[in-house]
Design an enzyme around this catalytic site. Structure first.
Site, PDB file in Angstrom:
ATOM      1  N   LYS A  94       1.951  -3.741   6.780  1.00 52.34           N
ATOM      2  CA  LYS A  94       2.251  -3.152   4.948  1.00 52.34           C
ATOM      3  C   LYS A  94       4.086  -3.687   4.831  1.00 52.34           C
ATOM      4  O   LYS A  94       4.419  -4.342   3.806  1.00 52.34           O
ATOM      5  CB  LYS A  94       1.554  -2.684   4.360  1.00 52.34           C
ATOM      6  N   TYR A 140      -1.859  -0.624  10.527  1.00 53.44           N
ATOM      7  CA  TYR A 140      -2.326  -1.730   9.669  1.00 53.44           C
ATOM      8  C   TYR A 140      -0.972  -0.882   8.622  1.00 53.44           C
ATOM      9  O   TYR A 140      -0.315  -2.148   7.959  1.00 53.44           O
ATOM     10  CB  TYR A 140      -2.990  -1.000   8.802  1.00 53.44           C
ATOM     11  N   SER A 179       0.816  -1.115   0.069  1.00 52.40           N
ATOM     12  CA  SER A 179       0.160   0.234  -0.393  1.00 52.40           C
ATOM     13  C   SER A 179       0.965   0.848   0.054  1.00 52.40           C
ATOM     14  O   SER A 179       2.163   1.297   0.236  1.00 52.40           O
ATOM     15  CB  SER A 179      -0.918  -0.167   1.575  1.00 52.40           C
TER      16      SER A 179
END
Ligand code: NAD
Ligand code: UD1
Length: 347
Positions: free
Chosen positions: A163, A159, A135
């Site tokens: 990643k 989050y 991302s």
């Protein structure tokens, strides 16, 4: 015929990509826990395939990437059938920034823990090609410069940390040797849906991202779109993002797979965006114009952890993969709205 394991394949991006993989003649095994998607997606993909022989190439398994026994069974069975899994497209993951702040353990366990188990099994079965759903959130965003793959990295929420941790783990695997072929695709802002309107973004629980909220306001399920800030340093004061049609993103995965298959083992980090920015107000205007609907909105404070301008420098992906995003913002809004309308009657 090559077999691809798609973790999280019934989700938003996975479902569109699996459809394209099947059309290209790959066998696809989808492994999804259904924590944020529905098994109905499978029948919709099958409907869109419109060919019984191709439909037989799709297998769905409900399960979790944290289930080591199940993963072992999937790799083993494919090998015994002489259809060994040649590549994993790793979409599975939890993706809500807000939820990751309140439940960091859940995010690390699901996203990072699950990836460790998955890569362990890949190593065991000598399946060393992986395309990972990373991302733009891993970058340190500041100012209005286009972000390239060498831009500073600094995720600011759990989050994003998960990643980055998975990307780093993949780098360690690559550095160890054994000929891994790895593509970390760093998505910008995928929106829209398949043009049939049969598959699209169908998040369970609270909607956080702009497009599902826009659709929610348009159908009257949400009263107003709350625009987070009107004093960003942009031409109309609202945040600017690089929105990309989910089908262009799906096609990017096919190109990345073909590139990895046809080149020497390597690790790639690639921005997958259009390179063009659109403001929140700009997106609302286009949505209203092409779909002939009114979007009620109000301005509110900036969201915690938000950025002003996030736009990809996508030149590396374009030149390396010979991939170009083709669909316009109008296409994204029309297709996404068509999906919303169909989904109202047949969720
Ligand atoms: P999604 O939630 O629609 O799809 C993810 C799928 O993974 C869901 O079907 C969910 O049920 C499944 N899943 C989650 N944890 C699992 C587990 N432990 N085992 C098996 N299945 C599991 O999300 P999406 O938008 O399709 O995103 C796909 C991937 O791309 C995610 O990893 C996400 O973090 C990443 N990503 C998405 C965006 C975006 O804007 N949509 C942007 C950047 C990166
Ligand atoms: C968000 C996440 C990012 C994640 C991505 C995909 C944050 C800060 N960032 O990105 O980490 O990778 O989703 O899951 O949560 N907006 C509104 N009102 C809304 C919703 C959004 O004004 O109700 C605005 C935002 O301020 C932003 C733009 O719309 O300017 C896009 O927001 P969103 O769809 O949430 O995506 P990102 O913030 O880019």
């Amino acid at each position: 015929m090559k077999t691809i394991l798609a973790t999280g394949g019934t989700g938003y991006i996975g479902s569109h990509t699996c459809l394209e993989l099947l059309k290209k003649g790959y066998k696809v095994i989808i492994l999804d826990s259904l924590v944020n998607s529905s098994e109905k997606v499978i029948s919709k993909i099958n409907f869109l395939l419109n060919d019984k022989n191709i439909r037989n190439n799709l297998t769905f398994i409900k399960g979790d990437i944290n289930d080591e026994k199940l993963l072992d069974h999937i790799f083993k069975l494919a090998k015994e059938k002489c259809e060994p899994i040649s590549c994993v497209m790793h979409f599975a993951g939890l993706k809500s920034v807000a939820e990751s702040l309140s439940s960091p353990l859940q995010y690390w366990h699901n996203n990072v823990g699950g990836s460790i188990i998955l890569f362990k099994l890949m190593e065991k079965y000598k399946c060393r090609t992986v395309i990972f759903s990373s991302s733009a959130t891993i970058y340190q965003i500041s100012g209005d410069k286009l972000i390239n793959e060498s831009s500073p990295i600094n995720p600011i929420n759990p989050y994003g940390q998960t990643k980055l941790a998975i990307e780093r783990l993949l780098k360690d695997l690559y550095d160890k040797g054994n000929n891994w072929r790895i593509a970390n695709l760093r998505y910008f802002n995928p929106i829209g849906a398949h043009q049939s309107g049969l598959i699209g973004e169908n998040p369970k629980g609270i909607k956080n991202n702009i497009f599902p909220i826009l659709n929610g306001v348009a159908i009257g399920e949400i009263e107003k779109l709350r625009i987070y800030g009107k004093n960003w340093p942009t031409y109309d004061g609202t945040g600017i993002r690089d929105f990309i049609h989910v089908m262009d993103l799906a096609e990017g995965h096919i190109k990345a797979l073909e590139y990895l298959e046809n080149n020497e083992p390597q690790i790639l980090n690639l921005n997958i965006g259009t390179g063009k920015g659109t403001s929140v107000l700009g997106l609302i205007r286009i949505f209203e114009n092409v779909n002939k609907v009114k979007i009620n909105y109000e301005f509110t404070n900036r969201r915690k952890g938000d950025y002003g301008i996030v736009i990809a420098d996508n030149s590396l992906a374009k030149s390396l993969l010979k991939w170009t995003p083709k669909r316009s913002l109008e296409d994204m809004c029309v297709d996404g709205w068509r999906w919303q309308n169909n989904n109202l009657n047949n969720p």
